[in-house]
Design an enzyme around this catalytic site. Structure first.
Site, PDB file in Angstrom:
ATOM      1  N   LYS A  61       0.835  -1.201   0.000  1.00  0.00           N
ATOM      2  CA  LYS A  61       0.000   0.000   0.000  1.00  0.00           C
ATOM      3  C   LYS A  61       0.873   1.257   0.000  1.00  0.00           C
ATOM      4  CE  LYS A  61      -3.870  -2.222   2.331  1.00  0.00           C
ATOM      5  NZ  LYS A  61      -4.644  -2.352   3.569  1.00  0.00           N
ATOM      6  N   HIS A  99      -0.017  -7.580  17.405  1.00  0.00           N
ATOM      7  CA  HIS A  99      -0.921  -8.716  17.261  1.00  0.00           C
ATOM      8  C   HIS A  99      -1.541  -9.087  18.597  1.00  0.00           C
ATOM      9  CE1 HIS A  99       2.240 -11.408  18.826  1.00  0.00           C
ATOM     10  NE2 HIS A  99       3.057 -10.803  17.986  1.00  0.00           N
TER      11      HIS A  99
END
Length: 124
Positions: free
Chosen positions: A60, A111
């Site tokens: 991205k 995470h």
């Protein structure tokens, strides 16, 4: 000067399914060093997911997608001696992106049990 930024979030379960199918996904997406690192952890799929999110965030940041001819296993997350993650490019992918004149790549991984995320900032 900031060249680009990208962020990505993924469900750990999606990566666990893809990695666990023995379809070659793991080897296509992750380097041997990343696989060894993730497999050494008590919750390997959380680490795979964070690294996958970093690769997506990187794509991205450079404005390209999966179909851009870059090899995902050549977009690698390695850990410095203090544990800090670093994104490193190698092989044909590094050569292909030389024209972007990327000077610094900043990466942050996160995470939890169910989700992983990553942020990538590129400096020129």
């Amino acid at each position: 000067m900031i060249l680009g930024s990208g962020i990505d979030m993924i469900e750990v379960e999606r990566i666990a399914f893809s990695v666990g199918r023995n379809s070659g996904f793991r080897e296509m997406v992750f380097s041997a060093q990343e696989i060894a690192y993730c497999e050494s952890k008590a919750a390997p799929y959380q680490h795979y997911a964070a690294r996958f999110a970093a690769k997506e965030a990187f794509l991205k940041a450079i404005g390209r997608g999966w179909d851009s001819g870059l090899a995902l296993h050549e977009i690698e997350i390695v850990n410095e001696s203090n544990g800090r993650p670093r994104l490193q490019l190698s092989g044909k992918t590094a050569t292909t992106l030389e024209s972007l004149e990327i000077r610094n790549i900043h990466v942050s991984l996160s995470h939890l049990k169910s989700y992983a995320s990553a942020l990538v900032i590129l400096e020129k």
